[in-house]
Design a protein around this motif. Structure first.
Motif, mmCIF file in Angstrom:
data_model
loop_
_atom_site.group_PDB
_atom_site.id
_atom_site.type_symbol
_atom_site.label_atom_id
_atom_site.label_comp_id
_atom_site.label_asym_id
_atom_site.label_seq_id
_atom_site.Cartn_x
_atom_site.Cartn_y
_atom_site.Cartn_z
ATOM 1 N N VAL A 209 0.843 -1.191 0.000
ATOM 2 C CA VAL A 209 0.000 0.000 0.000
ATOM 3 C C VAL A 209 0.880 1.243 0.000
ATOM 4 C CG1 VAL A 209 -1.795 1.285 1.231
ATOM 5 C CG2 VAL A 209 -1.771 -1.224 1.331
ATOM 6 N N PHE A 210 0.596 2.161 -0.914
ATOM 7 C CA PHE A 210 1.168 3.501 -0.884
ATOM 8 C C PHE A 210 0.070 4.409 -0.355
ATOM 9 C CE2 PHE A 210 5.089 4.622 -3.513
ATOM 10 C CZ PHE A 210 5.762 3.493 -3.116
ATOM 11 N N GLN A 211 0.319 5.022 0.796
ATOM 12 C CA GLN A 211 -0.674 5.876 1.452
ATOM 13 C C GLN A 211 -0.095 7.286 1.586
ATOM 14 O OE1 GLN A 211 -0.924 5.643 5.787
ATOM 15 N NE2 GLN A 211 -3.112 5.264 5.545
ATOM 16 N N SER A 212 -0.749 8.251 0.968
ATOM 17 C CA SER A 212 -0.329 9.639 1.171
ATOM 18 C C SER A 212 -0.963 10.130 2.465
ATOM 19 C CB SER A 212 -0.733 10.517 -0.009
ATOM 20 O OG SER A 212 -2.124 10.513 -0.189
ATOM 21 N N PHE A 213 -0.239 11.018 3.166
ATOM 22 C CA PHE A 213 -0.736 11.515 4.449
ATOM 23 C C PHE A 213 -0.296 12.948 4.665
ATOM 24 C CE2 PHE A 213 3.496 9.961 5.428
ATOM 25 C CZ PHE A 213 3.996 10.914 6.293
ATOM 26 N N ILE A 214 -0.959 13.578 5.617
ATOM 27 C CA ILE A 214 -0.529 14.880 6.101
ATOM 28 C C ILE A 214 -0.407 14.776 7.613
ATOM 29 C CG2 ILE A 214 -2.892 15.803 6.220
ATOM 30 C CD1 ILE A 214 -1.564 18.558 5.390
ATOM 31 N N GLY A 215 0.716 15.220 8.132
ATOM 32 C CA GLY A 215 0.954 15.223 9.571
ATOM 33 C C GLY A 215 0.982 16.650 10.085
ATOM 34 N N SER A 216 0.360 16.872 11.248
ATOM 35 C CA SER A 216 0.313 18.202 11.855
ATOM 36 C C SER A 216 0.764 18.115 13.301
ATOM 37 C CB SER A 216 -1.115 18.753 11.833
ATOM 38 O OG SER A 216 -1.636 18.741 10.528
ATOM 39 N N ASP A 217 1.651 19.031 13.703
ATOM 40 C CA ASP A 217 2.088 19.018 15.096
ATOM 41 C C ASP A 217 1.421 20.144 15.881
ATOM 42 O OD1 ASP A 217 3.540 21.394 14.636
ATOM 43 O OD2 ASP A 217 5.448 20.347 14.431
ATOM 44 N N SER A 218 1.768 20.246 17.152
ATOM 45 C CA SER A 218 1.114 21.197 18.054
ATOM 46 C C SER A 218 1.401 22.649 17.714
ATOM 47 C CB SER A 218 1.553 20.919 19.494
ATOM 48 O OG SER A 218 2.957 21.105 19.608
ATOM 49 N N GLU A 219 2.451 22.892 16.966
ATOM 50 C CA GLU A 219 2.805 24.267 16.597
ATOM 51 C C GLU A 219 2.216 24.683 15.254
ATOM 52 O OE1 GLU A 219 7.037 24.647 16.941
ATOM 53 O OE2 GLU A 219 7.003 24.066 19.050
ATOM 54 N N GLY A 220 1.374 23.815 14.683
ATOM 55 C CA GLY A 220 0.726 24.134 13.421
ATOM 56 C C GLY A 220 1.555 23.802 12.190
ATOM 57 N N ASN A 221 2.703 23.165 12.381
ATOM 58 C CA ASN A 221 3.519 22.739 11.245
ATOM 59 C C ASN A 221 2.880 21.521 10.589
ATOM 60 O OD1 ASN A 221 5.604 24.658 11.813
ATOM 61 N ND2 ASN A 221 6.275 23.306 13.466
ATOM 62 N N THR A 222 2.851 21.521 9.271
ATOM 63 C CA THR A 222 2.298 20.376 8.554
ATOM 64 C C THR A 222 3.295 19.911 7.495
ATOM 65 O OG1 THR A 222 1.175 21.738 6.903
ATOM 66 C CG2 THR A 222 -0.091 21.122 8.864
#
Length: 176
Positions: A118-131
């Protein structure tokens, strides 16, 4: 060689049987989509909480490997691989305790006779609003009436290298 393969299969069966007893989310692991959705749910954590590494561990084969391909060749280790225990330990980092969320943007599943990639695209977000966006590549195996993650490798999108459109929901083809 035949003896080695027999012992490997016996050891593998014992390890799977031991892990199968404590599946907290039995329905999630019945499908590839459920397994990967559960993975992202467990990686996402609100500020002040810790990632449930015990539940996360139950998604993986005992000999799973985790590899990251750094997006910048300037890193001393542009490709790094760790085992399950080291991966879970890395999730105890204060970075995650400050809050982190990872969401799927799309995936392409290729499956045949109890194995899947599986190739899964994702977006990660941290507590400082960085994505950041990236691709998770999973290898899964179907054993004992459920899916197990056998290996995982990921890399992040850069300004120079964008995620191809085929890995986003509107263009993904699910083949489950």
């Amino acid at each position: 060689m035949k003896y080695f393969l027999t012992m490997l299969l016996v050891s593998f069966s014992i390890a799977i049987t031991a892990q199968t007893k404590k599946i907290p989310h039995e329905e999630a692991v019945k499908t590839i989509d459920g397994t990967l959705t559960r993975m992202l749910q467990l990686l996402s954590v609100e500020k002040g909480n810790a990632i449930d590494t015990k539940s996360l561990k139950e998604l993986f084969l005992p000999n799973v490997t985790f590899s990251v391909r750094a997006s910048d060749e300037k890193y001393p280790n542009p490709f790094e691989t760790v085992n399950l225990e080291d991966f879970l330990e890395s999730l105890n980092d204060n970075y995650y305790k400050q809050g982190y969320e990872e969401k799927e943007l799309g995936k392409v599943v290729n499956e045949f006779n109890g194995i899947a990639n599986v190739f899964q695209s994702f977006i990660g977000s941290d507590s400082e609003g960085n994505t950041e966006k990236g691709i998770n590549s999973y290898q899964l195996v179907y054993l004992k009436d459920r899916w197990w993650i056998a290996n995982m490798i990921w890399t992040m999108e850069t300004d120079e290298v964008k995620i191809p459109k085929k890995y986003f929901h509107e263009n993904s083809k699910k083949k489950q």
